[in-house]
Motif scaffolding. Structure first.
Motif, PDB file in Angstrom:
ATOM      1  N   ARG A 156       0.792  -1.299   0.259  1.00  0.00           N
ATOM      2  CA  ARG A 156       0.040  -0.131  -0.143  1.00  0.00           C
ATOM      3  C   ARG A 156       0.994   1.248  -0.397  1.00  0.00           C
ATOM      4  O   ARG A 156       0.038   2.313  -0.609  1.00  0.00           O
ATOM      5  N   MET A 157       2.211   1.277   0.714  1.00  0.00           N
ATOM      6  CA  MET A 157       2.996   1.967   0.658  1.00  0.00           C
ATOM      7  C   MET A 157       4.201   2.158  -0.293  1.00  0.00           C
ATOM      8  O   MET A 157       3.947   3.549  -0.393  1.00  0.00           O
ATOM      9  N   ARG A 158       3.927   1.473  -1.189  1.00  0.00           N
ATOM     10  CA  ARG A 158       4.708   1.519  -2.064  1.00  0.00           C
ATOM     11  C   ARG A 158       3.592   2.600  -3.628  1.00  0.00           C
ATOM     12  O   ARG A 158       4.569   2.601  -4.440  1.00  0.00           O
ATOM     13  N   ARG A 159       2.505   1.851  -3.349  1.00  0.00           N
ATOM     14  CA  ARG A 159       1.257   2.188  -4.369  1.00  0.00           C
ATOM     15  C   ARG A 159       0.954   3.954  -3.749  1.00  0.00           C
ATOM     16  O   ARG A 159       0.012   4.056  -4.621  1.00  0.00           O
ATOM     17  N   SER A 160       1.610   4.295  -3.103  1.00  0.00           N
ATOM     18  CA  SER A 160       1.074   5.834  -2.254  1.00  0.00           C
ATOM     19  C   SER A 160       1.546   7.008  -2.724  1.00  0.00           C
ATOM     20  O   SER A 160       2.988   6.395  -2.201  1.00  0.00           O
ATOM     21  N   LEU A 161       1.702   7.364  -3.338  1.00  0.00           N
ATOM     22  CA  LEU A 161       2.475   8.600  -4.299  1.00  0.00           C
ATOM     23  C   LEU A 161       3.125   9.619  -2.780  1.00  0.00           C
ATOM     24  O   LEU A 161       3.962   9.644  -2.217  1.00  0.00           O
ATOM     25  N   PRO A 162       1.899   9.972  -1.619  1.00  0.00           N
ATOM     26  CA  PRO A 162       2.279  10.870  -0.871  1.00  0.00           C
ATOM     27  C   PRO A 162       3.443  10.146  -0.300  1.00  0.00           C
ATOM     28  O   PRO A 162       4.304  10.678   0.458  1.00  0.00           O
ATOM     29  N   ALA A 163       3.351   9.013   0.414  1.00  0.00           N
ATOM     30  CA  ALA A 163       4.450   8.553   1.440  1.00  0.00           C
ATOM     31  C   ALA A 163       5.510   7.949   0.572  1.00  0.00           C
ATOM     32  O   ALA A 163       6.482   8.302   0.847  1.00  0.00           O
ATOM     33  N   LEU A 164       5.452   7.827  -0.666  1.00  0.00           N
ATOM     34  CA  LEU A 164       6.676   7.499  -1.875  1.00  0.00           C
ATOM     35  C   LEU A 164       7.344   9.148  -1.654  1.00  0.00           C
ATOM     36  O   LEU A 164       8.890   8.745  -2.012  1.00  0.00           O
ATOM     37  N   ILE A 165       6.525   9.965  -2.168  1.00  0.00           N
ATOM     38  CA  ILE A 165       7.120  11.421  -1.953  1.00  0.00           C
ATOM     39  C   ILE A 165       7.538  11.418  -0.506  1.00  0.00           C
ATOM     40  O   ILE A 165       9.086  12.410  -0.757  1.00  0.00           O
ATOM     41  N   VAL A 166       7.401  11.555  -0.040  1.00  0.00           N
ATOM     42  CA  VAL A 166       7.937  11.947   1.665  1.00  0.00           C
ATOM     43  C   VAL A 166       9.415  10.953   2.055  1.00  0.00           C
ATOM     44  O   VAL A 166      10.362  11.519   2.575  1.00  0.00           O
ATOM     45  N   VAL A 167       9.359   9.186   1.631  1.00  0.00           N
ATOM     46  CA  VAL A 167      10.205   9.206   1.834  1.00  0.00           C
ATOM     47  C   VAL A 167      11.285   9.706   0.364  1.00  0.00           C
ATOM     48  O   VAL A 167      12.030   9.436   1.711  1.00  0.00           O
ATOM     49  N   SER A 168      11.032   9.466  -0.104  1.00  0.00           N
ATOM     50  CA  SER A 168      12.452  10.812  -0.807  1.00  0.00           C
ATOM     51  C   SER A 168      12.421  11.175  -0.564  1.00  0.00           C
ATOM     52  O   SER A 168      13.941  12.119  -1.282  1.00  0.00           O
ATOM     53  N   LEU A 169      11.417  12.424  -0.270  1.00  0.00           N
ATOM     54  CA  LEU A 169      12.613  13.454   0.262  1.00  0.00           C
ATOM     55  C   LEU A 169      13.508  13.377   1.566  1.00  0.00           C
ATOM     56  O   LEU A 169      14.392  13.712   1.358  1.00  0.00           O
ATOM     57  N   GLY A 170      13.006  12.236   2.134  1.00  0.00           N
ATOM     58  CA  GLY A 170      13.851  12.070   3.099  1.00  0.00           C
ATOM     59  C   GLY A 170      15.503  11.566   3.249  1.00  0.00           C
ATOM     60  O   GLY A 170      16.399  11.796   3.685  1.00  0.00           O
ATOM     61  N   ILE A 171      15.086  10.643   2.138  1.00  0.00           N
ATOM     62  CA  ILE A 171      16.596  10.164   1.148  1.00  0.00           C
ATOM     63  C   ILE A 171      17.357  11.217   1.336  1.00  0.00           C
ATOM     64  O   ILE A 171      18.050  11.174   1.064  1.00  0.00           O
ATOM     65  N   LEU A 172      16.856  11.799   0.110  1.00  0.00           N
ATOM     66  CA  LEU A 172      17.716  13.226  -0.319  1.00  0.00           C
ATOM     67  C   LEU A 172      18.431  13.386   1.021  1.00  0.00           C
ATOM     68  O   LEU A 172      19.348  14.067   0.557  1.00  0.00           O
ATOM     69  N   VAL A 173      17.131  14.076   1.766  1.00  0.00           N
ATOM     70  CA  VAL A 173      17.930  14.792   2.805  1.00  0.00           C
ATOM     71  C   VAL A 173      19.381  13.743   3.120  1.00  0.00           C
ATOM     72  O   VAL A 173      20.400  13.816   3.705  1.00  0.00           O
ATOM     73  N   GLY A 174      18.961  13.108   4.157  1.00  0.00           N
ATOM     74  CA  GLY A 174      19.659  11.597   4.524  1.00  0.00           C
ATOM     75  C   GLY A 174      20.613  11.134   3.317  1.00  0.00           C
ATOM     76  O   GLY A 174      21.697  11.379   4.394  1.00  0.00           O
ATOM     77  N   MET A 175      21.070  11.357   2.311  1.00  0.00           N
ATOM     78  CA  MET A 175      21.761  10.551   1.886  1.00  0.00           C
ATOM     79  C   MET A 175      22.877  12.241   1.726  1.00  0.00           C
ATOM     80  O   MET A 175      24.121  12.328   1.394  1.00  0.00           O
TER      81      MET A 175
END
Lengths: 929, 458
Positions: B369-388
């Motif tokens: 469900r999370m993989r298919r949820s755009l908002p969740a994916l966007i939050v995770v991606s933003l987090g990854i960009l900050v984290g990296m």
């Protein structure tokens, strides 16, 4: 015209082009060669002259290097007994003061620029009147040890019989003077010979700290510290002190006690020697410490001495004189020259208040800033009709005087000075005065109504003196050697010090201990940017002073590092940041004098807190201080944050007790890590440095010497606070052992000149390369500033020009044209964006190589002396050619306690160390330093 | 490994079409081309430009200030001689890695879903690598001499010092940038021809026509194109790996604790892919929303990318753990102290945040469900960009602030200029990207048509 060939036409064309290009650029300045070359001057070759520099009134002989008329470097004069070939930070930094753009450059009347003629006009009628007017003319000087000045003042008194001469020395140890009077009946000067003492007990004294005897004491101390193979013993130093000093940091055993309890230690020692004094109230462990050191003293009669410091009362000083007499301590006693001890500042202020003073000549001192505030000198001087100030700076005192007369820098003046032991030497100018200034002798001569040159005045003194035979030869010899042979103080004979009656001492209160600043001394060096930026030996703070406080007291106040404390004493208060320091006695705060100037100049004004403000009298301990937190937090910038060696870092600074040292095996060749690399190619010299950490007392002379020699810029407090610094040589201070009373170790860290240097393979442009003699050199022109070399340097010895510190973005006024004159022409001034670092003074190596090549020989051992090595008072730094097996450095590398810093990285440094060796008293007891 | 997972998942999720069921070749082409050729710029585009342009301007001002006053403006100090520009460089290069990687690696492994994302991912690469290339120059003390890294003939007869990882870096950036431009351009050729043919204005016909290099879509041209493009893709994969490996070697080819690690090259490559995919997710979401591309940028695309992100996150976590383990296992006090400093030292809060962003947060993608949820994916991606970004800056700060000698341990205090250099280039990047989507097809039309063709054939 004959037909021109194509080749000829092209030639002409090329010639035209060349002319055109050459014609485009105008020369920026005219270069005029000498019509008549001055004698001895060879363009490009520096000249060296012996002269004498002053500290606390006393002289230290130096040899000054002058390059085409510009003095650029000061080094020690081996013939001078107060220099012994070494320097201290103040001598090294004298060059800065000479070129300081903030120096006073003109006569001023009421603060407005005036001229000499106006001053003479104003003086003539007045001085005529004064001859008749009795004691209404006063002279106020700092400490004076110049025979010419003393002679001149005597002559002046003949002209004005009622003239009163006052003397003001903010750092005068009055307790020592009164203690000597108490013990001997007269103010005998005692000069300890540390080299002859196996056991030294320092009771809040700081013989290794800043002062006119620092070099001599340090050399004496070092003579007993040179731990080498097959050695019998080294000296043992005990320190009982209120807060860590350089002496305590170098002690084998150290005990922190507040000043009133230190007196009880002296009592305990005297009781062990048979004095029938009542026992003091020492705590158990302190009493054990005292009895241990007393036994040690007794066991070494004739080779043991006790030193008392300025925070102790006169009676304790007197008691120490008695103890030293019982111990037959190696101390030279001199009769004090009472001619140099005239009336005090207190009497002057009293007379001013009573309106008994018409004219006051303040010569080269600054009492408005550094006199005890309770004296009220600043109010008193306003009551003087004609105050005249004579000094190098338009300072706090000058601002309150009618006239300010600019004084020449000592490197521009003729004079003479005596060392603390009475040895006299001449002061000769290295350069004509840069501005319209006069020396103090010329100034006094004008008061006498004479216009005489300083040289003549000094010659007059010595012509009259019995020391001179064939005067011209004698004079030339004295100038050349930088010491007057046969001059010495008058020894005090057949002394029998009295056992004093001890006063009862008050209860423990919060005590503020004042010390001369290790960088600024009494404050007269406040405008010297080299000294302001010099990391203080124990705290590594720069640009300011902080209140030192013990951990327990800090916890009681709830203060952390950098919290601003308000100290209140004698009705005045002072704000300064606090620094929690190791080795503080409970109930003791420390603060250094010399900061908080209000009119020092562009560099020194407003830096730090003025501890003189809290002083009621000249004492160095202020009892009953109240400390409160202001809520502000502004830590001072510092160059070292971590002083502990955590975990695996302990092997960075090994420290051995004497018996451990004796048990050490000799280093074997097998200790080398295996390698695939072939040994470095290259013939000829293999330069190397060995630094003895037992001998390094942390005095910083080498750091300033390096800065002066290598044109290292000053970057200012803001840059230091960011974590930048430009000193090529730093002295790391480490605290080893329990945080309440740690042992301190000093480790000077220049570039290691690694044989397999990590900085070299990472530089993309090849700016960091090895030369044929094993030097790791930095090619400034090739450096583009990737800083990969410093990132990969495990020792972090490289320094980067983040701004154009010396190249258009100088700190404050340091880009002034006159400042450029101090630069050593043999060393490139580095541009912005370039990495730099210690070169082993490659310019000195080159010079030695040229000399040796011309004479068709090899460079001999000891011929190349690096700037740091030359400055070192303890001779801790050794430099030489490792390819010569008989060279000093080669021998030192075979010592059992020889080690390399981070040797396991296999960088194969050329700079290596001898581990610290301490003489720990084997007697078991609970507490040791 | 990640590819295997994504491939398996791709087969499983085959029920969801990658192209709209009703799509024809003409409708697909129109869908992608018309917003660029016919549509006027929408309000959204102008708002986006209005946000990005000031930042782009600030980038230029910040660079001018830096060049004028010297790199003392940055927080770098004697111990922490490297700082934000290097971290930025590694971060942007990492972003830049994903485009070519997606394009080439997914092409070679026949991941058909790549067709809707490869074009803008490649554009992202170009812009990111261009921005990344600025930082090593800006970080120089004497940036005017950056070309000394190149072996150009000069009167001093000096060449670069080939043992330095920075020289390798110079070459890897240049070759990667040049390669990416060519790869992007070659892939774009048929679409440029389509634009030429569809353009209504003379200027458009002229410009697109000139850049289309006379593409006519003949069978011969297609054969050559396919051959060439696939060959380049084959070259691209090692190149992508080499670029970030060499960036890793900037650190690994040293002897500082925390840098001197053989794991750095592979771990940097995965890290680059990780942050690159995170950026692609964000850009895909933006394009899908901006151009209403829901039909061709489907949830299935996002799910595939989510799986790659999840796999990369696991590899990252494993790399971190390996780093800590080898630090401890080395037995060296300096290495152990380095690990301890990361967890407990002055930068520890940032380090923990990095671990949350890079290792912990992506774990929610285990849930479909999370993989298919755009908002969740966007939050995770933003987090990854900050984290990296944090990972890169902490690699520098932790090692250099906590070196071998305790006396030289100093912290890094960021300055305004540091902040500007972190934030403002994002605006420059957005600017480039917004201009790109206004003038070029953000999704590869010919590859989408090919997808349709393959579907019809099967």
């Amino acid at each position: 015209m004959s037909e021109m060939s194509r080749r000829g036409a092209l030639k002409l064309l090329a010639g035209q082009m060349a002319l055109l290009v050459a014609g485009c650029s105008k020369p920026r300045e005219e270069i005029v060669p000498y019509v008549r070359m001055p004698e001895r001057m060879v363009p490009g070759m520096p000249l060296q002259f012996a002269t004498t520099l002053e500290l606390g009134g006393y002289g230290r002989g130096v040899v000054c290097t002058s390059f085409e008329g510009r003095p650029i470097k000061v080094e020690g004069n081996p013939l001078h007994p107060a220099s012994l070939g070494a320097t201290d930070v103040f001598a090294e930094a004298a060059i800065f003061s000479l070129y300081d753009p903030d120096r006073s450059q003109s006569v001023r009347q009421s603060g407005e620029i005036s001229n000499w003629a106006a001053f003479f006009d104003a003086m003539q009628p007045l001085l005529g009147d004064l001859a008749a007017a009795g004691d209404r003319l006063r002279l106020l000087t700092g400490p004076v040890a110049s025979p010419t000045l003393i002679r001149q003042i005597k002559a002046l008194r003949q002209r004005f019989p009622q003239l009163v001469w006052h003397r003001h020395d903010p750092l005068e140890d009055q307790a020592a003077r009164e203690g000597a009077i108490m013990a001997f009946g007269r103010p005998i000067t005692s000069l300890p010979r540390l080299a002859d003492a196996e056991i030294v007990v320092s009771l809040d004294a700081d013989p290794l700290g800043a002062g006119p005897r620092q070099i001599v004491n340090a050399r004496g101390f070092a003579a007993r510290r040179r731990a080498r193979k097959g050695l019998d013993g080294i000296g043992r130093l005990y320190a009982v002190e209120s807060a860590l000093t350089l002496t305590g940091a170098n002690a084998d055993h150290r005990l922190a006690l507040p000043p009133n309890e230190i007196a009880d230690v002296a009592v305990a020692i005297s009781r062990a020697l048979g004095a029938g004094l009542p026992e003091g109230a020492l705590a158990k462990d302190a009493a054990a410490f005292a009895s241990k050191l007393a036994r040690d003293l007794l066991a070494h009669k004739g080779r043991a001495l006790v030193l008392a410091g300025p925070t102790l009362d006169p009676d304790v000083h007197a008691l120490c004189h008695w103890i030293n007499a019982q111990l037959q301590a190696p101390i030279d006693y001199l009769e004090a020259d009472e001619a140099a001890h005239p009336s005090s500042l207190t009497e002057l202020v009293r007379d001013c208040e009573a309106a008994k003073v018409d004219s006051l000549f303040v010569l080269g001192c600054n009492p408005v800033y550094d006199a005890p505030r309770d004296l009220g000198f600043a109010q008193a001087i306003r009551k003087v009709e004609l105050p005249v100030h004579f000094g190098c700076y338009f300072d706090e005192t000058a601002a309150l005087c009618e006239w300010h007369i600019p004084q020449s820098h000592i490197l521009e003046s003729w004079s003479d000075l005596e060392a603390p032991d009475g040895a006299a030497s001449l002061v000769q100018p290295l350069i004509a005065p840069l501005y319209d200034t006069r020396s103090v002798h010329e100034m006094i001569a004008t008061l006498q109504g004479r216009l005489a040159s300083g040289r003549d005045l000094v010659r007059e003194t010595w012509q009259a003196s019995a020391l001179a035979g064939d005067f011209e030869n004698w004079w030339r010899r004295a100038l050349h050697d930088g010491i007057i042979a046969g001059s010495a103080g008058k020894p005090a004979l057949s002394l029998s010090p009295q056992l004093p009656q001890l006063k009862s001492r008050g209860n423990a209160e919060l005590t503020l201990v004042l010390r001369p600043d290790p960088s600024l001394y009494d404050g007269s060096f406040a405008n010297n940017a080299w000294l302001q930026e010099l990391p203080k030996p124990l705290t590594k703070e720069v640009w300011g002073n902080s209140i030192g406080i013990g951990r327990k007291d800090a916890a009681a106040l709830g203060a952390v590092d950098g919290d601003v404390l308000r100290l209140t004493a004698n009705g005045r208060s002072l704000d300064a940041p606090v620094r929690i320091a190791s080795g503080h006695a409970p109930g003791v705060l420390t603060l250094t004098l010399g900061h908080g100037r209000t009119a020092a100049g562009g560099i020194g004004t407003g830096v730090g807190a003025n501890a003189y403000l809290l002083r009621a009298d000249a004492s160095f301990a202020i009892r009953g201080v109240v400390a409160t937190r202001t809520g502000e937090n502004r830590p001072l910038p510092s160059t070292q944050k971590q002083f502990t060696l955590d975990g695996g870092a302990a092997d960075l600074f090994p420290s051995y007790a004497l018996d451990q040292f004796r048990a050490l095996a000799e280093p074997s060749e097998k200790a080398q890590l295996p390698t695939f690399l072939s040994p470095p190619a290259g013939s000829g010299a293999r330069w190397g440095m060995v630094i003895d950490t037992s001998l390094c007392i942390g005095c910083n002379a080498c750091v300033v010497a390096c800065q002066v020699e290598n044109n290292s810029p000053v970057i200012g407090p803001e840059e230091i606070a960011v974590g930048r610094d430009m000193h090529w040589l730093r002295i790391d201070a480490y605290e080893i052992g329990p945080p309440e009373n740690p042992r301190t170790g000093f480790q000077p860290v220049p570039c290691m000149h690694c044989e397999t240097a990590p900085c070299e393979p990472v530089c993309p442009t090849g700016a960091s390369v090895h030369d044929s003699e094993g030097l790791n050199v930095q090619v400034y022109n090739r450096c583009i500033g990737t800083r990969f070399c410093e990132a990969n340097c495990p020792y972090k010895v490289r320094r980067f020009n983040f701004f154009g510190y010396a190249d258009g973005q100088e700190y404050r006024g340091l880009g002034a044209d006159v400042m450029r004159a101090h630069n050593n022409p043999d060393v490139t001034v580095r541009a912005r964006g370039v990495m730099e670092k210690c070169t082993y003074c490659v310019q000195r190596i080159s010079r030695a190589r040229h000399t040796a090549d011309k004479e068709d020989r090899l460079i001999s051992d000891g011929e190349v002396v690096t700037a740091c090595q030359s400055a070192c008072p303890t001779r801790a730094i050794n430099f030489g050619d490792l390819s010569q097996p008989e060279a000093n450095v080669s021998a030192l590398r075979k010592e059992p306690h020889h080690y390399t810093l981070l040797g396991h990285l296999d960088t194969k440094p050329r700079t290596t160390y001898l581990a610290q060796v301490r003489d720990i008293n084997p007697q078991p007891d609970g507490k040791d330093g | 490994m990640s590819l295997a997972i994504s491939s398996a998942r791709g087969a499983e999720a085959a029920e969801e079409p990658l192209v709209p069921p009703a799509a024809t070749e003409a409708s697909l082409t129109a869908m992608i081309a018309d917003p660029v050729l016919k549509g006027v710029a929408g309000r959204g585009w102008w708002i986006a430009i209005a946000c990005a342009a000031p930042l782009a301007l600030i980038t230029i001002v910040a660079i001018g200030w830096l060049l004028g006053s010297g790199i003392g403006l940055l927080g770098n100090n004697t111990s922490v001689v490297w700082g934000v520009p290097i971290a930025n460089y590694v971060w942007w290069i990492g972003i830049g890695n994903a485009g070519t990687l997606i394009s080439a690696l997914l092409l070679l492994t026949r991941q058909s879903w790549r067709s809707s994302i490869n074009r803008f991912a490649e554009a992202m690469t170009l812009f990111a690598v261009s921005i990344a290339g600025l930082f090593p120059i800006l970080h120089l003390g004497r940036p005017q001499y950056f070309y000394w890294l190149a072996p150009y003939p000069n009167t001093m007869t000096l060449w670069p010092q080939w043992r330095s990882a920075l020289v390798w870096d110079f070459w890897s950036i240049i070759s990667y940038l040049l390669f990416s431009i060519v790869f992007f351009y070659v892939g774009l050729l048929p679409d440029l021809a389509t634009f030429r043919d569809r353009s209504k204005s003379n200027r458009g016909r002229l410009m697109y026509g000139a850049f289309a290099l006379g593409w006519r879509g003949s069978a011969r041209q297609w054969r050559i194109h396919n051959l060439f493009y696939t060959t380049m893709a084959g070259l691209a994969v090692p190149l992508v790996c080499s670029v970030h490996s060499i960036v890793g070697l900037d650190f690994a080819a040293s002897l500082m604790p925390g840098w001197e690690e053989t794991i750095f090259p592979p771990y940097f490559v995965v890290g680059a892919m990780f942050s690159g995919f995170a950026m692609v997710v964000l850009l895909a979401a933006a394009i899908r929303w901006g151009f209403r591309f829901q039909g061709i940028l489907t949830v299935r695309h996002f799910e595939a990318m989510a799986i790659i992100i999840l796999a990369s996150s696991l590899i990252m976590a494993l790399s971190y753990a390996t780093e800590w383990f080898s630090g401890w296992y080395s037995g060296k006090a300096a290495e152990r102290g380095e690990v301890a400093f990361a967890f407990t030292g002055s930068y520890a809060p940032l380090f923990w945040l990095q671990l949350v962003c890079n290792c912990l947060a992506p774990q929610i993608l285990w849930w479909p469900r999370m993989r298919r949820s755009l908002p969740a994916l966007i939050v995770v991606s933003l987090g990854i960009l900050v984290g990296m970004w944090l990972e890169r800056i902490l690699i520098i700060w932790n090692t250099l602030s906590n070196g071998y000698l305790p006396s030289m341990r100093r912290l890094f205090i960021p300055t305004l200029e540091d902040g500007l250099l972190v934030i403002a280039p994002l605006g420059l990047f957005a600017m480039f990207f917004l201009i790109f989507v206004r003038f070029l097809p953000a999704i590869s039309m010919h590859e989408m048509r090919q997808l349709l063709h393959e579907r019809e054939r099967s």
